[in-house]
Write a protein that holds these residues in place. Structure first.
Motif, mmCIF file in Angstrom:
data_model
loop_
_atom_site.group_PDB
_atom_site.id
_atom_site.type_symbol
_atom_site.label_atom_id
_atom_site.label_comp_id
_atom_site.label_asym_id
_atom_site.label_seq_id
_atom_site.Cartn_x
_atom_site.Cartn_y
_atom_site.Cartn_z
ATOM 1 N N UNK A 7 32.030 -13.561 40.626
ATOM 2 C CA UNK A 7 31.355 -12.415 40.009
ATOM 3 C C UNK A 7 32.398 -11.313 39.953
ATOM 4 N N UNK A 8 32.724 -10.870 38.725
ATOM 5 C CA UNK A 8 33.770 -9.871 38.514
ATOM 6 C C UNK A 8 33.262 -8.784 37.573
ATOM 7 N N UNK A 9 34.129 -7.832 37.283
ATOM 8 C CA UNK A 9 33.811 -6.800 36.313
ATOM 9 C C UNK A 9 33.485 -5.477 36.981
ATOM 10 N N UNK A 10 32.428 -4.828 36.497
ATOM 11 C CA UNK A 10 32.035 -3.512 36.997
ATOM 12 C C UNK A 10 31.233 -3.649 38.288
ATOM 13 N N UNK A 11 31.935 -4.129 39.313
ATOM 14 C CA UNK A 11 31.335 -4.289 40.635
ATOM 15 C C UNK A 11 32.284 -3.679 41.670
ATOM 16 N N UNK A 12 31.721 -3.280 42.796
ATOM 17 C CA UNK A 12 32.546 -2.727 43.869
ATOM 18 C C UNK A 12 33.331 -3.816 44.589
ATOM 19 N N UNK A 13 32.746 -5.013 44.672
ATOM 20 C CA UNK A 13 33.380 -6.130 45.370
ATOM 21 C C UNK A 13 33.259 -7.381 44.519
ATOM 22 N N UNK A 14 34.375 -8.062 44.294
ATOM 23 C CA UNK A 14 34.317 -9.354 43.611
ATOM 24 C C UNK A 14 33.766 -10.376 44.598
ATOM 25 N N UNK A 15 32.812 -11.169 44.131
ATOM 26 C CA UNK A 15 32.141 -12.143 44.991
ATOM 27 C C UNK A 15 32.509 -13.549 44.534
ATOM 28 N N UNK A 16 32.768 -14.427 45.486
ATOM 29 C CA UNK A 16 33.019 -15.834 45.207
ATOM 30 C C UNK A 16 31.774 -16.621 45.563
ATOM 31 N N UNK A 17 31.232 -17.366 44.602
ATOM 32 C CA UNK A 17 30.040 -18.178 44.824
ATOM 33 C C UNK A 17 30.447 -19.638 44.967
ATOM 34 N N UNK A 90 19.903 -15.019 41.615
ATOM 35 C CA UNK A 90 21.182 -14.332 41.430
ATOM 36 C C UNK A 90 21.158 -12.922 42.022
ATOM 37 N N UNK A 91 19.996 -12.309 42.081
ATOM 38 C CA UNK A 91 19.865 -10.903 42.477
ATOM 39 C C UNK A 91 20.576 -10.547 43.785
ATOM 40 N N UNK A 92 20.416 -11.314 44.878
ATOM 41 C CA UNK A 92 21.109 -10.923 46.119
ATOM 42 C C UNK A 92 22.635 -10.893 45.979
ATOM 43 N N UNK A 93 23.179 -11.766 45.168
ATOM 44 C CA UNK A 93 24.630 -11.793 44.968
ATOM 45 C C UNK A 93 25.079 -10.572 44.163
ATOM 46 N N UNK A 94 24.293 -10.188 43.160
ATOM 47 C CA UNK A 94 24.614 -8.988 42.391
ATOM 48 C C UNK A 94 24.521 -7.750 43.278
ATOM 49 N N UNK A 95 23.519 -7.704 44.144
ATOM 50 C CA UNK A 95 23.385 -6.569 45.059
ATOM 51 C C UNK A 95 24.578 -6.499 46.007
ATOM 52 N N UNK A 96 25.008 -7.635 46.530
ATOM 53 C CA UNK A 96 26.158 -7.656 47.441
ATOM 54 C C UNK A 96 27.450 -7.269 46.739
ATOM 55 N N UNK A 97 27.556 -7.585 45.460
ATOM 56 C CA UNK A 97 28.749 -7.224 44.706
ATOM 57 C C UNK A 97 28.811 -5.725 44.448
ATOM 58 N N UNK A 98 27.671 -5.051 44.477
ATOM 59 C CA UNK A 98 27.637 -3.603 44.252
ATOM 60 C C UNK A 98 27.869 -3.253 42.805
ATOM 61 N N UNK A 99 26.876 -3.480 41.977
ATOM 62 C CA UNK A 99 27.000 -3.169 40.541
ATOM 63 C C UNK A 99 27.207 -1.671 40.365
ATOM 64 N N UNK A 100 28.209 -1.311 39.576
ATOM 65 C CA UNK A 100 28.518 0.092 39.336
ATOM 66 C C UNK A 100 27.486 0.711 38.390
ATOM 67 N N UNK A 101 27.341 2.029 38.462
ATOM 68 C CA UNK A 101 26.301 2.742 37.723
ATOM 69 C C UNK A 101 26.429 2.617 36.211
ATOM 70 N N UNK A 102 27.644 2.470 35.693
ATOM 71 C CA UNK A 102 27.823 2.398 34.242
ATOM 72 C C UNK A 102 27.708 0.977 33.677
#
Length: 165
Positions: A7-17, A90-102
């Motif tokens: 999980x990459x992009x506009x996130x605070x932390x890249x997550x490996x699934x 998918x939601x918990x992984x997106x939450x852990x990645x920290x989706x940015x406001x924009x």
């Protein structure tokens, strides 16, 4: 085929699934019944408390020795895991990645064209990782099932990466 999805992009932390370990995840759902049964939202703490209370009550009544019914339940669960089709939200992984406001959308990168949905729709997505007890090696490693079940019979396959846009 790569068995890891990022999980990459506009996130605070890249997550490996790693879908290979999700079979042990308590959040897994049975895909054969998930889209045909009515879903209810549950409070995880409340469910945990009820589970612990039930176990404690059983120990008080029957002692710490496991009754035959518990052994049967374990055998059934083992068979269900070996033969079942499962997914995880998918939601918990997106939450852990920290989706940015924009961030506005989520893109699922596939072998063909990308599959793009809104953040709200992505929070309802179920990531399939097992079909009839087998990992999704040939057209996986994960499938994307929309939360409303509209693509339950034809999920998005060949997911290589998840980008938050």
């Amino acid at each position: 085929m790569e068995a890891i999805v990022m999980i990459k992009g506009k996130v605070d932390y890249e997550i490996t699934l790693d879908p290979g370990v999700w079979i042990f995840d308590d959040r897994k759902v049975d895909l054969t019944t998930f889209f045909i049964t009515e879903q209810e939202t549950t409070d995880e703490l409340e469910e945990y408390t009820k589970s612990v209370s039930k176990h404690w009550e059983r120990e008080i009544r029957e002692g710490a020795i496991y009754p035959p019914t518990l052994k049967t339940e374990r055998t059934y669960e083992k068979q269900r895991v070996l033969n079942g089709s499962f997914g995880v939200p998918l939601k918990p992984f997106l939450q852990n990645a920290g989706i940015q406001d924009d961030a506005l959308k989520v893109e699922f990168v596939t072998n063909e064209k990308p599959f793009i949905i809104s953040i709200e729709e992505a929070n309802e997505v179920i990531l399939g990782f097992s079909m009839q007890g087998k990992p999704l090696k040939e057209d996986g490693p994960i499938y994307v099932y929309l939360g409303d079940g509209s693509n339950a019979s034809d999920p998005v396959k060949h997911i290589k990466q998840i980008n938050v846009l």
